[in-house]
Design an enzyme around this catalytic site. Structure first.
Site, PDB file in Angstrom:
ATOM      1  N   TYR A 167       0.857  -1.187   0.000  1.00 27.93           N
ATOM      2  CA  TYR A 167       0.000   0.000   0.000  1.00 27.93           C
ATOM      3  C   TYR A 167       0.892   1.235   0.000  1.00 27.93           C
ATOM      4  O   TYR A 167       1.869   1.309   0.750  1.00 27.93           O
ATOM      5  CB  TYR A 167      -0.900   0.015   1.251  1.00 27.93           C
ATOM      6  CG  TYR A 167      -1.765   1.248   1.343  1.00 27.93           C
ATOM      7  CD1 TYR A 167      -3.047   1.259   0.790  1.00 27.93           C
ATOM      8  CD2 TYR A 167      -1.300   2.417   1.958  1.00 27.93           C
ATOM      9  CE1 TYR A 167      -3.842   2.391   0.850  1.00 27.93           C
ATOM     10  CE2 TYR A 167      -2.089   3.553   2.016  1.00 27.93           C
ATOM     11  CZ  TYR A 167      -3.359   3.531   1.468  1.00 27.93           C
ATOM     12  OH  TYR A 167      -4.144   4.657   1.522  1.00 27.93           O
TER      13      TYR A 167
ATOM     14  N   GLU B 233      -3.310   7.487  -4.305  1.00 30.87           N
ATOM     15  CA  GLU B 233      -3.258   6.211  -3.586  1.00 30.87           C
ATOM     16  C   GLU B 233      -3.030   5.064  -4.566  1.00 30.87           C
ATOM     17  O   GLU B 233      -3.679   5.002  -5.609  1.00 30.87           O
ATOM     18  CB  GLU B 233      -4.571   5.987  -2.840  1.00 30.87           C
ATOM     19  CG  GLU B 233      -4.586   4.721  -2.008  1.00 30.87           C
ATOM     20  CD  GLU B 233      -5.971   4.417  -1.430  1.00 30.87           C
ATOM     21  OE1 GLU B 233      -6.912   4.192  -2.207  1.00 30.87           O
ATOM     22  OE2 GLU B 233      -6.093   4.414  -0.194  1.00 30.87           O
TER      23      GLU B 233
END
Ligand code: GDP
Ligand code: MN
Length: 396
Positions: A116, A204
């Site tokens: 992530y 993101e």
């Protein structure tokens, strides 16, 4: 403002952030054109909506998964047919789901591990903050709640920019060595430049993946922009997809109204953001629930007030309206006339409480009281508390 994954990946490519090469399609006739870019074999098919959780989502027609790793081009075509034009429900869309109006055919990657990586704005320190974790792919909210030690955060001084030691700090936390360390350095530098130059509110990548042949690649891409900086980026505004926005909010933006739909039943029409916030608070205080935030601006015109009424009335949850206007620049009597005209024009049946204060307020109240004789839904309030109490009672 948000954009689609396929648009975000084009920006990634511009900034040297490694991402698979893919092709969008908006109509079935474009499926074969897009698929012609791939060799026979595995193709990833991805529903394009402004919400995450697509992989685990379900279509209202029963089809499972908004992201499909198809083994053949024929399977990819079938998956795209099942997705396009249908409604996908994910954790982030709410039960109503979102209609898929674009599908994206993406080059498949053989994933070794998922990570992530995101850059957000830390409002507390007024700095960009890079958030990274070895626990990618899944919901980062769960990682934050259950194993917060697996999330690293690096704040960047905006005057200095991203430093090499910070890149290394992140890379070591993610366990990248050798060539992957190099690839990560390039990727995070590109991502930070994108975040900074395009005035993003967030970028993101979930998942950022390493492949079996040791490439580091962004498999998903989510990018949001600071609306207040969009005037500097016409090329970003051009990416706006109105299908993904609340039609009431789109209509409001045409009139320069700041409107945000909420789920209560008392609509508010207010001038000034601070007054709008306190109006919502006082409705809550007296037991009601606001249906929206609406700031008509400091110098609201008759046209803006009338447009605001129409937008409010298109929300079927609205059971009553509270108008709370402070006449600083504006003349309260002009506002009162505008309100009365809008009530007559729309044939308003719902209870409406109006509180006017400031410039020429006494005459404004006279105008309202005179009109109330044949408009029973119209009530004037003497103070903010009085007006809020009245509308909560009338809307109940
Ligand atoms: P999201 O569910 O909306 O976040 O959509 P993602 O783009 O993250 O896709 C969901 C999942 O599909 C990812 O976490 C990956 O595990 C998988 N996926 C996406 N692209 C590929 C790919 O190229 N190859 C493989 N094997 N899996 C992929
Ligand atoms: Mn994802």
């Amino acid at each position: 403002m948000n954009i689609h994954e396929y648009q975000a990946k084009e920006l990634f490519a511009e900034y040297g952030v490694a991402t698979p090469k893919g092709f969008p399609a908006k109509i079935p006739a474009e499926f074969d054109v897009a698929l012609a870019n791939f060799p026979e074999g595995v193709v990833v098919v991805k529903s394009q909506i402004h919400a995450g959780g697509r992989g685990k989502g379900t279509f209202t027609n029963g089809y499972q998964g908004g992201v499909k790793v198809a083994k053949t081009k024929a399977d990819a075509r079938a998956a795209a047919e099942a997705m396009l034009g249908n409604t996908l429900v994910t954790k982030q869309t709410g039960p109503a789901g979102r209609k898929v109006q674009t599908v994206y055919f993406d080059t498949a990657s053989a994933i070794k591990k998922e990570y992530y990586l995101a850059i957000l704005l830390d409002r507390a320190t007024a700095q960009p903050v890079i958030v990274a974790s070895t626990e990618g792919g899944m919901s980062i909210e769960e990682v934050a709640a259950n194993t917060p030690e697996k999330i690293v955060k690096v704040r960047v001084d905006p005057a200095l920019g991203l430093q090499d030691y910070q890149k290394r700090q992140l890379a070591f936390a993610l366990g990248f060595k050798g060539d992957l360390l190099k690839q990560f350095g390039k990727l995070i530098a590109g991502l930070y430049n994108l975040f900074w130059e395009k005035d993003c509110s967030m970028v993101e990548i979930n998942p950022l993946a390493t492949t079996n042949d040791d490439h580091l690649i962004a498999l998903d891409a989510k990018v949001g922009f600071d609306d207040n900086a969009l005037f500097r980026h016409p090329e970003i505004v051009a990416l706006r997809d109105l299908n993904e926005e609340d039609p009431k909010e789109v209509e409001a933006s045409k009139f320069g109204l700041n409107y945000i739909a909420l789920d209560g039943s008392i609509a508010c029409l207010v001038n000034g953001a601070g007054l709008a916030m306190s109006t919502m608070d006082i409705i809550k205080h007296f037991g009601g629930n606001p249906a929206n935030f609406l700031d008509v601006g400091g110098g609201a015109s008759k046209e803006a007030v009338s447009a605001a009424f129409k937008i409010i009335l298109s929300d079927k949850n609205v059971k009553g309206i509270l108008v709370n206007i402070f006449g600083g620049i504006m003349d309260c009597d002009v506002i009162a006339q505008g309100i009365v005209a809008a009530v007559r024009e729309t044939g308003l049946q719902l209870p409406l409480v109006v509180r006017l204060e400031g410039n020429n307020a006494a005459n404004g109240k006279k105008t309202l009281d005179a009109a109330a004789a044949d408009l029973p839904s119209l009530v004037s309030g003497d103070s903010m508390a009085d007006a809020a109490q009245k509308i909560v009672k009338l809307a109940a």
